[in-house]
Design an enzyme around this catalytic site. Sequence first.
Site, mmCIF file in Angstrom:
data_model
loop_
_atom_site.group_PDB
_atom_site.id
_atom_site.type_symbol
_atom_site.label_atom_id
_atom_site.label_comp_id
_atom_site.label_asym_id
_atom_site.label_seq_id
_atom_site.Cartn_x
_atom_site.Cartn_y
_atom_site.Cartn_z
ATOM 1 N N CYS A 73 52.135 -58.895 69.191
ATOM 2 C CA CYS A 73 53.536 -58.500 69.385
ATOM 3 C C CYS A 73 54.495 -59.519 68.793
ATOM 4 O O CYS A 73 55.394 -59.180 68.039
ATOM 5 C CB CYS A 73 53.807 -58.296 70.882
ATOM 6 N N CYS A 81 55.524 -56.166 67.072
ATOM 7 C CA CYS A 81 56.811 -55.646 67.570
ATOM 8 C C CYS A 81 58.021 -56.486 67.164
ATOM 9 O O CYS A 81 59.024 -55.951 66.693
ATOM 10 C CB CYS A 81 56.795 -55.582 69.098
ATOM 11 N N LYS A 118 58.672 -56.856 63.322
ATOM 12 C CA LYS A 118 58.953 -55.475 62.874
ATOM 13 C C LYS A 118 60.369 -55.048 63.235
ATOM 14 O O LYS A 118 61.109 -54.534 62.416
ATOM 15 C CB LYS A 118 57.907 -54.543 63.475
ATOM 16 N N TYR A 151 52.512 -44.770 64.084
ATOM 17 C CA TYR A 151 53.642 -45.668 64.358
ATOM 18 C C TYR A 151 53.900 -46.633 63.184
ATOM 19 O O TYR A 151 55.003 -46.737 62.686
ATOM 20 C CB TYR A 151 53.315 -46.570 65.548
ATOM 21 N N GLU A 176 57.102 -46.576 60.637
ATOM 22 C CA GLU A 176 58.135 -47.607 60.832
ATOM 23 C C GLU A 176 58.336 -48.404 59.541
ATOM 24 O O GLU A 176 59.474 -48.631 59.116
ATOM 25 C CB GLU A 176 57.736 -48.536 61.985
ATOM 26 N N HIS A 224 81.172 -39.955 78.724
ATOM 27 C CA HIS A 224 81.738 -39.358 77.534
ATOM 28 C C HIS A 224 82.636 -40.340 76.798
ATOM 29 O O HIS A 224 83.356 -41.091 77.442
ATOM 30 C CB HIS A 224 82.549 -38.123 77.970
ATOM 31 N N GLU A 279 74.925 -38.324 76.870
ATOM 32 C CA GLU A 279 75.471 -37.392 77.872
ATOM 33 C C GLU A 279 74.820 -36.018 77.759
ATOM 34 O O GLU A 279 74.779 -35.261 78.721
ATOM 35 C CB GLU A 279 76.988 -37.287 77.758
HETATM 36 P P1 NDP Z 1 48.232 -44.912 65.044
HETATM 37 O O1 NDP Z 1 47.064 -44.564 65.844
HETATM 38 O O2 NDP Z 1 49.609 -44.697 65.564
HETATM 39 O O3 NDP Z 1 48.153 -44.131 63.670
HETATM 40 C C1 NDP Z 1 47.033 -44.214 62.837
HETATM 41 C C2 NDP Z 1 47.243 -43.234 61.702
HETATM 42 O O4 NDP Z 1 46.229 -43.411 60.741
HETATM 43 C C3 NDP Z 1 47.199 -41.794 62.173
HETATM 44 O O5 NDP Z 1 48.151 -41.077 61.441
HETATM 45 C C4 NDP Z 1 45.775 -41.390 61.818
HETATM 46 O O6 NDP Z 1 45.642 -40.034 61.521
HETATM 47 C C5 NDP Z 1 45.540 -42.194 60.549
HETATM 48 N N1 NDP Z 1 44.122 -42.525 60.340
HETATM 49 C C6 NDP Z 1 43.248 -43.033 61.230
HETATM 50 N N2 NDP Z 1 42.060 -43.250 60.637
HETATM 51 C C7 NDP Z 1 42.184 -42.870 59.360
HETATM 52 C C8 NDP Z 1 41.304 -42.858 58.243
HETATM 53 N N3 NDP Z 1 40.061 -43.291 58.345
HETATM 54 N N4 NDP Z 1 41.767 -42.398 57.079
HETATM 55 C C9 NDP Z 1 43.039 -41.949 56.964
HETATM 56 N N5 NDP Z 1 43.928 -41.951 57.971
HETATM 57 C C10 NDP Z 1 43.500 -42.413 59.156
HETATM 58 O O7 NDP Z 1 47.986 -46.422 64.612
HETATM 59 P P2 NDP Z 1 48.944 -47.518 63.970
HETATM 60 O O8 NDP Z 1 48.056 -48.353 63.145
HETATM 61 O O9 NDP Z 1 50.151 -46.925 63.356
HETATM 62 O O10 NDP Z 1 49.407 -48.332 65.259
HETATM 63 C C11 NDP Z 1 48.422 -48.842 66.139
HETATM 64 C C12 NDP Z 1 48.915 -48.845 67.548
HETATM 65 O O11 NDP Z 1 49.849 -49.887 67.706
HETATM 66 C C13 NDP Z 1 49.686 -47.593 67.958
HETATM 67 O O12 NDP Z 1 48.855 -46.565 68.386
HETATM 68 C C14 NDP Z 1 50.538 -48.115 69.057
HETATM 69 O O13 NDP Z 1 49.783 -48.088 70.223
HETATM 70 C C15 NDP Z 1 50.831 -49.520 68.632
HETATM 71 N N6 NDP Z 1 52.153 -49.633 68.005
HETATM 72 C C16 NDP Z 1 53.258 -49.348 68.740
HETATM 73 C C17 NDP Z 1 54.512 -49.434 68.189
HETATM 74 C C18 NDP Z 1 55.708 -49.097 68.997
HETATM 75 O O14 NDP Z 1 55.596 -49.025 70.214
HETATM 76 N N7 NDP Z 1 56.876 -48.858 68.387
HETATM 77 C C19 NDP Z 1 54.696 -49.861 66.805
HETATM 78 C C20 NDP Z 1 53.468 -50.120 66.121
HETATM 79 C C21 NDP Z 1 52.264 -50.015 66.709
HETATM 80 P P3 NDP Z 1 45.334 -38.936 62.638
HETATM 81 O O15 NDP Z 1 46.619 -38.676 63.324
HETATM 82 O O16 NDP Z 1 44.828 -37.778 61.840
HETATM 83 O O17 NDP Z 1 44.287 -39.527 63.522
#
Ligand code: NDP
Length: 455
Positions: A43, A48, A51, A180, A184, A439, A444
Amino acid sequence: MPDFDVDLFVIGAGSGGTRAARIAAGHGARVMIAEEDRIGGTCVIRGCVPKKLFVYASRFAEDFEDAAGFGWSAPAPAFDWPTLRDAVAGEVTRLSGLYRKGLDAAGVAIREERATVEDAHTVRLARTGEAVRARHILVATGGWPAFEPPIPGGELAISSNEVFHLPGLPRRMLIIGGGYIALEFACVFARLGVAVTVLHRGDNVLRGFDEDIRVRLREALEHAGIALRLGCTVDRIELLPDGARRAHCSSGAPVDAEVVLVATGRKPNTAGLGLAEAGVEMGRAGEIVVDGDSASSVPSIHAVGDVTNRVNLTPVAIREGHAFADSVFGGKPWRMDHRIVASAVFTTPEIGTVGLGEQQALAAGHELRIFESGFRPMKATISGRAERVYMKLVVDAKTDRVLGVHILGHDSGEIIQAVAIAVTMGATKADFDRTIALHPSAAEELVTMRTARRS
Ligand code: NDP
């Protein structure tokens, strides 16, 4: 007991481990913590915090444009990447220092080296070779970017770990993934002037989020000039003579970019920790299997945070660590409740969400009343920016309880944090209705939706 050197050994000084260490020490436990990277964890060091600072930087692009409609004129703004990168790095260093001070002040002994589990009560420090006997061991090693299965040329890509330190701002960036992190950073770099392509295997981004939010976010991404390639995977990455990368895709033309960022999820950071050998049950994704008290299958070994792959968010890890320390060392047992956890996706526009999405609520057997509102934010009427805010309430038709709130628009992370209090308390739609609107505000709308659009 002379048998143990410490009461608690924490492996990993991120959000969850640090909180647990400090609270346990506050309860009088002798605590040691080991960290092989920088103190602060994902984080603070590579997640976080940096970012969100990048997100702030990126949004100035639109602020400068919007100001014109309100009468402001100024020389054309210019952006300097090293200034941002180095300022963010400086802030990360400051925060890491504060984490260290907090541990010191609590009397926690810090070991800056890798630690592995040797048996139920022994931790081995890699650099010094020291074996530390601990009454309890807490594993809080977080997660690590995953790109699996490996593809030829995969080493030419970077992960979110490296993206904060790019030597220069690339002209083009390819981002693989639709979650995510992918979205982002797509929004950040697009607004900093980079031509961004997002390539995702699914038919829409942010799987698992409410469908209405997904559809509208996708439109907003495209409107911001981000090229979305959906239903597509990368098979191979090659290095071009000019140093750029070429990503060959399962369908369509290859994509050339100076930087390829892989954001295809994260996996629990358990490799080589000695956990399975010590008898700890591990899950299919490499996570430590724990019960509601964060206890593993070995009674003296607990785990909190992303390494347990429950709800992978910083505040959840912190709460789990706190519950563990109070329960084991404070004589005040309590459990983290994972059922209602608000989260934000810091895209532009931002998403704030708490509770069940419409599809999740239906799948859980609820009869629903759906309230929604879509509108142009006040500021956009004069700035002229083509943007919309969307809000949705998912309400249980039988009990009137608000099961979920979903917002796409400015400050929705801030708004949803406050709404999450009401949802956690079990607020009904009638409670929302009797709340007086503030408001003029966007929020709201949450208390003025009178007619169910769908039921
Ligand atoms: P996510 O799980 O959010 O997203 C992973 C993405 O990669 C999905 O779109 C998934 O597709 C795709 N994917 C997974 N495996 C493959 C593959 N082998 N080939 C191609 N595409 C693939 O993970 P992130 O890495 O974005 O973030 C990790 C975690 O970190 C989040 O889940 C969250 O918990 C945390 N996080 C939170 C944030 C916040 O609160 N603002 C910000 C950043 C991270 P599919 O949907 O098809 O599985």
